[in-house]
Design a protein around this motif. Structure first.
Motif, PDB file in Angstrom:
ATOM      1  N   ARG A 415       0.835  -1.208   0.000  1.00  0.00           N
ATOM      2  CA  ARG A 415       0.000   0.000   0.000  1.00  0.00           C
ATOM      3  C   ARG A 415       0.863   1.249   0.000  1.00  0.00           C
ATOM      4  NH1 ARG A 415      -4.208  -1.967   4.694  1.00  0.00           N
ATOM      5  NH2 ARG A 415      -5.303  -3.532   3.446  1.00  0.00           N
ATOM      6  N   ASP A 416       1.943   1.201   0.846  1.00  0.00           N
ATOM      7  CA  ASP A 416       2.844   2.361   0.841  1.00  0.00           C
ATOM      8  C   ASP A 416       3.497   2.534  -0.515  1.00  0.00           C
ATOM      9  OD1 ASP A 416       2.176   2.667   3.479  1.00  0.00           O
ATOM     10  OD2 ASP A 416       3.916   1.528   4.200  1.00  0.00           O
ATOM     11  N   GLU A 417       3.943   1.379  -1.106  1.00  0.00           N
ATOM     12  CA  GLU A 417       4.548   1.465  -2.434  1.00  0.00           C
ATOM     13  C   GLU A 417       3.553   1.955  -3.470  1.00  0.00           C
ATOM     14  OE1 GLU A 417       6.120  -2.348  -3.262  1.00  0.00           O
ATOM     15  OE2 GLU A 417       7.779  -2.198  -1.805  1.00  0.00           O
ATOM     16  N   ASP A 418       2.318   1.482  -3.341  1.00  0.00           N
ATOM     17  CA  ASP A 418       1.295   1.934  -4.309  1.00  0.00           C
ATOM     18  C   ASP A 418       1.088   3.436  -4.216  1.00  0.00           C
ATOM     19  OD1 ASP A 418       0.966  -0.627  -5.170  1.00  0.00           O
ATOM     20  OD2 ASP A 418      -0.745  -1.062  -3.868  1.00  0.00           O
ATOM     21  N   THR A 419       1.069   3.935  -2.984  1.00  0.00           N
ATOM     22  CA  THR A 419       0.888   5.391  -2.845  1.00  0.00           C
ATOM     23  C   THR A 419       2.065   6.146  -3.458  1.00  0.00           C
ATOM     24  OG1 THR A 419       1.882   5.201  -0.636  1.00  0.00           O
ATOM     25  CG2 THR A 419      -0.530   5.188  -0.776  1.00  0.00           C
ATOM     26  N   THR A 420       3.300   5.637  -3.170  1.00  0.00           N
ATOM     27  CA  THR A 420       4.468   6.306  -3.772  1.00  0.00           C
ATOM     28  C   THR A 420       4.455   6.179  -5.285  1.00  0.00           C
ATOM     29  OG1 THR A 420       5.719   4.259  -3.387  1.00  0.00           O
ATOM     30  CG2 THR A 420       5.882   6.004  -1.716  1.00  0.00           C
ATOM     31  N   LYS A 421       4.056   4.978  -5.769  1.00  0.00           N
ATOM     32  CA  LYS A 421       3.991   4.795  -7.222  1.00  0.00           C
ATOM     33  C   LYS A 421       2.936   5.699  -7.840  1.00  0.00           C
ATOM     34  CE  LYS A 421       5.671   0.032  -7.484  1.00  0.00           C
ATOM     35  NZ  LYS A 421       5.306  -1.364  -7.803  1.00  0.00           N
ATOM     36  N   GLU A 422       1.812   5.827  -7.168  1.00  0.00           N
ATOM     37  CA  GLU A 422       0.774   6.708  -7.701  1.00  0.00           C
ATOM     38  C   GLU A 422       1.271   8.151  -7.766  1.00  0.00           C
ATOM     39  OE1 GLU A 422      -2.592   6.225  -5.270  1.00  0.00           O
ATOM     40  OE2 GLU A 422      -3.199   4.275  -6.110  1.00  0.00           O
ATOM     41  N   GLN A 423       1.985   8.576  -6.712  1.00  0.00           N
ATOM     42  CA  GLN A 423       2.534   9.929  -6.747  1.00  0.00           C
ATOM     43  C   GLN A 423       3.544  10.083  -7.872  1.00  0.00           C
ATOM     44  OE1 GLN A 423       4.118  10.610  -2.868  1.00  0.00           O
ATOM     45  NE2 GLN A 423       2.091  10.716  -1.856  1.00  0.00           N
ATOM     46  N   GLN A 424       4.422   9.063  -8.030  1.00  0.00           N
ATOM     47  CA  GLN A 424       5.385   9.130  -9.117  1.00  0.00           C
ATOM     48  C   GLN A 424       4.694   9.140 -10.467  1.00  0.00           C
ATOM     49  OE1 GLN A 424       8.061   5.871  -8.538  1.00  0.00           O
ATOM     50  NE2 GLN A 424       9.023   6.763  -6.702  1.00  0.00           N
ATOM     51  N   MET A 425       3.657   8.314 -10.606  1.00  0.00           N
ATOM     52  CA  MET A 425       2.924   8.291 -11.874  1.00  0.00           C
ATOM     53  C   MET A 425       2.280   9.648 -12.163  1.00  0.00           C
ATOM     54  SD  MET A 425       3.099   5.407 -13.506  1.00  0.00           S
ATOM     55  CE  MET A 425       1.614   5.353 -14.473  1.00  0.00           C
ATOM     56  N   LYS A 426       1.724  10.269 -11.110  1.00  0.00           N
ATOM     57  CA  LYS A 426       1.125  11.591 -11.319  1.00  0.00           C
ATOM     58  C   LYS A 426       2.172  12.603 -11.759  1.00  0.00           C
ATOM     59  CE  LYS A 426      -2.724  11.074  -8.075  1.00  0.00           C
ATOM     60  NZ  LYS A 426      -3.306  11.546  -6.799  1.00  0.00           N
ATOM     61  N   LEU A 427       3.358  12.547 -11.085  1.00  0.00           N
ATOM     62  CA  LEU A 427       4.422  13.470 -11.474  1.00  0.00           C
ATOM     63  C   LEU A 427       4.873  13.222 -12.900  1.00  0.00           C
ATOM     64  CD1 LEU A 427       6.541  13.438  -8.179  1.00  0.00           C
ATOM     65  CD2 LEU A 427       5.059  15.264  -8.995  1.00  0.00           C
ATOM     66  N   LEU A 428       5.032  11.912 -13.262  1.00  0.00           N
ATOM     67  CA  LEU A 428       5.453  11.580 -14.625  1.00  0.00           C
ATOM     68  C   LEU A 428       4.402  12.021 -15.645  1.00  0.00           C
ATOM     69  CD1 LEU A 428       6.988   8.047 -14.015  1.00  0.00           C
ATOM     70  CD2 LEU A 428       8.217  10.122 -14.596  1.00  0.00           C
ATOM     71  N   GLN A 429       3.131  11.812 -15.295  1.00  0.00           N
ATOM     72  CA  GLN A 429       2.078  12.243 -16.220  1.00  0.00           C
ATOM     73  C   GLN A 429       2.095  13.757 -16.410  1.00  0.00           C
ATOM     74  OE1 GLN A 429      -1.559  10.762 -14.635  1.00  0.00           O
ATOM     75  NE2 GLN A 429      -1.214   8.633 -15.285  1.00  0.00           N
ATOM     76  N   GLN A 430       2.303  14.484 -15.316  1.00  0.00           N
ATOM     77  CA  GLN A 430       2.387  15.932 -15.443  1.00  0.00           C
ATOM     78  C   GLN A 430       3.587  16.340 -16.290  1.00  0.00           C
ATOM     79  OE1 GLN A 430       2.461  17.454 -11.480  1.00  0.00           O
ATOM     80  NE2 GLN A 430       0.321  16.917 -11.015  1.00  0.00           N
ATOM     81  N   ALA A 431       4.743  15.641 -16.067  1.00  0.00           N
ATOM     82  CA  ALA A 431       5.928  15.952 -16.872  1.00  0.00           C
ATOM     83  C   ALA A 431       5.681  15.646 -18.347  1.00  0.00           C
ATOM     84  CB  ALA A 431       7.124  15.154 -16.353  1.00  0.00           C
ATOM     85  N   LEU A 432       5.004  14.480 -18.591  1.00  0.00           N
ATOM     86  CA  LEU A 432       4.717  14.125 -19.990  1.00  0.00           C
ATOM     87  C   LEU A 432       3.780  15.135 -20.637  1.00  0.00           C
ATOM     88  CD1 LEU A 432       4.306  10.256 -19.728  1.00  0.00           C
ATOM     89  CD2 LEU A 432       6.049  11.473 -20.999  1.00  0.00           C
ATOM     90  N   GLN A 433       2.785  15.573 -19.867  1.00  0.00           N
ATOM     91  CA  GLN A 433       1.878  16.584 -20.425  1.00  0.00           C
ATOM     92  C   GLN A 433       2.624  17.869 -20.750  1.00  0.00           C
ATOM     93  OE1 GLN A 433      -1.249  17.049 -17.591  1.00  0.00           O
ATOM     94  NE2 GLN A 433      -2.218  15.057 -18.061  1.00  0.00           N
ATOM     95  N   GLY A 434       3.531  18.273 -19.834  1.00  0.00           N
ATOM     96  CA  GLY A 434       4.307  19.466 -20.116  1.00  0.00           C
ATOM     97  C   GLY A 434       5.204  19.288 -21.329  1.00  0.00           C
ATOM     98  N   MET A 435       5.819  18.086 -21.426  1.00  0.00           N
ATOM     99  CA  MET A 435       6.682  17.821 -22.582  1.00  0.00           C
ATOM    100  C   MET A 435       5.870  17.789 -23.869  1.00  0.00           C
ATOM    101  SD  MET A 435       9.199  14.945 -20.918  1.00  0.00           S
ATOM    102  CE  MET A 435      10.101  14.683 -22.428  1.00  0.00           C
ATOM    103  N   GLN A 436       4.660  17.217 -23.793  1.00  0.00           N
ATOM    104  CA  GLN A 436       3.818  17.195 -25.000  1.00  0.00           C
ATOM    105  C   GLN A 436       3.443  18.614 -25.427  1.00  0.00           C
ATOM    106  OE1 GLN A 436       0.510  14.728 -24.048  1.00  0.00           O
ATOM    107  NE2 GLN A 436       1.655  12.791 -24.277  1.00  0.00           N
ATOM    108  N   LYS A 437       3.094  19.458 -24.454  1.00  0.00           N
ATOM    109  CA  LYS A 437       2.767  20.839 -24.805  1.00  0.00           C
ATOM    110  C   LYS A 437       3.974  21.547 -25.406  1.00  0.00           C
ATOM    111  CE  LYS A 437      -0.790  21.388 -21.258  1.00  0.00           C
ATOM    112  NZ  LYS A 437      -1.171  22.097 -20.010  1.00  0.00           N
ATOM    113  N   HIS A 438       5.142  21.322 -24.770  1.00  0.00           N
ATOM    114  CA  HIS A 438       6.367  21.938 -25.298  1.00  0.00           C
ATOM    115  C   HIS A 438       6.669  21.431 -26.695  1.00  0.00           C
ATOM    116  CE1 HIS A 438      10.190  23.949 -25.166  1.00  0.00           C
ATOM    117  NE2 HIS A 438      10.824  22.804 -25.428  1.00  0.00           N
ATOM    118  N   LEU A 439       6.447  20.114 -26.910  1.00  0.00           N
ATOM    119  CA  LEU A 439       6.701  19.536 -28.228  1.00  0.00           C
ATOM    120  C   LEU A 439       5.767  20.131 -29.271  1.00  0.00           C
ATOM    121  CD1 LEU A 439       8.235  17.412 -29.886  1.00  0.00           C
ATOM    122  CD2 LEU A 439       6.509  15.743 -29.223  1.00  0.00           C
ATOM    123  N   LEU A 440       4.502  20.321 -28.888  1.00  0.00           N
ATOM    124  CA  LEU A 440       3.568  20.942 -29.840  1.00  0.00           C
ATOM    125  C   LEU A 440       3.997  22.360 -30.188  1.00  0.00           C
ATOM    126  CD1 LEU A 440       0.194  19.722 -28.299  1.00  0.00           C
ATOM    127  CD2 LEU A 440       1.205  18.956 -30.444  1.00  0.00           C
TER     128      LEU A 440
END
Length: 588
Positions: A415-440
């Motif tokens: 559960r602790d790992e899942d929470t950390t993974k979820e936070q990491q996934m959210k951060l990665l998704q935000q980074a990917l969204q920013g990179m996609q916007k920058h790429l566009l």
């Protein structure tokens, strides 16, 4: 006393005025619990505040008590009773645990001392809160004192012997709601509830069966104590129960297996003792049966003798000598003795039949001893297999418990790992969204740059074609200049004039343009065209040094002079440039 005795109320009033207890002619008191110091009835029993109907009507008056209110004399004032024909004064609903009363209609000249003198006759007064508006609140020590104070409601009070309006008033006594009374009542109710719970708990514990003593936890010391108890016959039952509990708890492991085996071996040693005890009890039972049979047979013999006596007495030799009543009794006794004898005889015959059946069973079981031994061996094997199955099942339960504990620990970690993974996934998704916007954005800029580059390429092609055309024109002009120079050297002035006329006719557009413009040569025209084309490609303008470097790459003969933007041209060479180009050059 010229008062008729038929009116007990008048008689009581007269005796009360004299300060005597109202007594009848027979010596019995007319008013029970009369207090001559108060001049009023006392001993009113306390009323439960939760009793329904309180405050709506006054407490009921016993039938043997006359409803008569008398004059009350105090040191500083006198209380006159209200009209008995008037209805009783109205009161509000009694609050729970009420010890405070509201007293209204006091005289204007009344003081706290006078109020205390009047109401201390009802009981102990704790506090008096008097107002300037002819009313006060009085708090008593007990609840039943409030009922005595309510008895004074409706009385007319007069201070001394004055008849002034400020020295008179009509008392109105009613229940008052006070926080202190409510708090004390709630505390009392809670105390009663606690006592009731405690009483119930004691009753439940009294009827509850005693719980067995707790089994101690396993340790080396307790193991040695239990092993010693197992060897003692008197403490065997207690020790075997402890051993069974330890085994069921799963205390057996590789370290304690030898200790448990020794205790099991000690328990096994008691089997022979139990078998011997059973055999001894069976022997005692057989001896008791033999004694019972001997005693029963002796009793039957005596019954037979008694029956024989009855039969001999019923014979004619002796029967004729008995009276009718005696004969009747003898016949009844004979029947009873025969019935009892038959019952005991049947019982003895049943015992003998059982013995014969047991003997026959033993004879039948003799040839089948082999089968019994085989069956006993199979039963022992089955029991052994059952014990092994039980032990394996207990081990499996222990393993399951360990696995469940591990799963719970892993679940918490996951559960602790899942929470950390979820936070990491959210951060990665935000980074990917920013990179996609920058790429566009980069793609849009890239497309714009590509369009600009294509435009530049097209302009460059145009400039190159213009340069080639201009070079061809310049080469042709140079050749014509050479021919003109040769003709000038060989011909005369007339011929030169003609040639010049011819040349002027051939080069009419160039000569006309040169004569009309301040540009002196075709070379300067070429430079002006190149510069205008270059500045057209650069919409935001360019510096003079940049233009000169570009011209030097095209023609190395072009040099940079001193002055305002000299690029190998005179100041008049800048005149034919368009105003926009001139502004761009001046701006740069």
């Amino acid at each position: 006393m010229g008062l008729p005795m038929s009116d007990p109320s008048a008689w009581a009033t007269a005796m009360n005025n004299l300060g005597m207890a109202p007594m009848g002619m027979t010596g019995q008191p007319l008013l029970p619990d009369f207090d001559p110091a108060l001049g009023m009835m006392t001993g009113i029993p306390p009323i439960n505040p939760m009793m329904p109907g309180l405050g709506i009507v006054p407490p009921p008056i016993p039938p043997d008590m006359p409803a008569v209110k008398e004059i009350i004399h105090c040191k500083s004032c006198t209380l006159f009773p209200p009209n008995p024909h008037l209805p009783p004064p109205a009161t509000r609903e009694r609050p729970p645990g009420c010890k405070t009363v509201f007293v209204g209609g006091l005289p204007e000249n009344g003081t706290e001392q006078i109020i205390m003198e009047v109401f201390e006759q009802c009981g102990e007064v704790i506090a008096i809160r008097k107002s300037k508006k002819n009313f006060c609140h009085i708090r008593f020590a007990e609840e039943f004192m409030v009922d005595k104070a309510l008895y004074l409601s409706g009385y007319r009070i007069r201070l001394g012997s004055s008849t002034d309006k400020k020295d008179t008033g009509r008392l109105h006594v009613d229940f008052a709601q006070a926080r202190d009374d409510l708090y004390e009542w709630e505390c009392k109710q809670r105390m009663l509830a606690r006592e009731e719970r405690h009483r119930r708990r004691l009753a439940e514990e009294r009827f509850r069966p005693p719980s067995p003593p707790p089994v101690v936890h396993y340790s080396d010391h307790e193991c040695s104590v239990v092993a010693e108890k197992l060897k003692d016959d008197t403490k065997f039952s207690e020790a075997i129960q402890t051993l069974l509990t330890w085994i069921e708890r799963g205390e057996v492991n590789r370290r304690t297996a030898n200790n448990f085996y020794s205790m099991i071996q000690s328990a096994n040693s008691h089997i022979r003792r139990l078998v011997n005890e059973k055999a001894a009890h069976e022997k005692e039972m057989e001896e008791a049966k033999e004694k019972f049979k001997l005693a029963l047979s002796g009793i039957l013999v005596q019954f037979e003798q008694i029956v024989a006596v009855y039969h001999s007495a019923s014979k004619q030799k002796a029967w004729d000598h008995f009276t009718k009543a005696q004969r009747k009794n003898i016949s009844v006794w004979c029947k009873q003795a025969e019935e009892i004898r038959n019952i005991h005889n049947d019982e003895l015959m049943g015992i003998r039949r059982e013995e014969e059946m047991e003997m026959s069973d033993e004879e039948i079981e003799d040839p089948s001893e082999m089968k019994e031994t085989e069956e006993s061996a199979l039963v022992s094997q089955v029991e052994a297999l059952k014990e092994e199955n039980d032990s394996l099942r207990w081990q499996l339960d222990a393993y399951r418990n360990e696995v469940e504990l591990l799963k719970q620990e892993q679940g918490k970690a996951s559960r602790d790992e899942d929470t950390t993974k979820e936070q990491q996934m959210k951060l990665l998704q935000q980074a990917l969204q920013g990179m996609q916007k920058h790429l566009l954005k980069v793609q849009e800029e890239y497309k714009k740059r590509e369009a600009e580059l294509e435009k530049v390429k097209e302009d460059k092609l145009k400039v190159e074609t213009l340069l080639e055309n201009l070079k061809e024109q310049q080469s042709m002009a140079d050749e014509e200049d050479k021919e003109v120079d040769v003709a000038d050297c060989q011909g005369n002035e007339s011929s030169t004039s003609r040639v010049c006329a011819c040349n002027q006719e051939k080069e009419c557009p160039v000569e006309k343009s040169l004569s009309n413009s301040p540009v002196k040569s075709e070379r300067e025209v070429l430079l002006v065209g190149i510069i205008s084309t270059f500045l057209h490609v650069h919409p935001f303008g360019a510096s003079i040094e940049y233009i000169c470097s570009y011209l030097q790459r095209l023609d190395s003969k072009v040099g940079v002079g001193q002055g305002v933007g000299q690029v190998g041209l005179d100041s008049e060479a800048w005149a034919p440039l368009p105003a926009e180009i001139w502004w761009r050059m001046r701006y740069e």
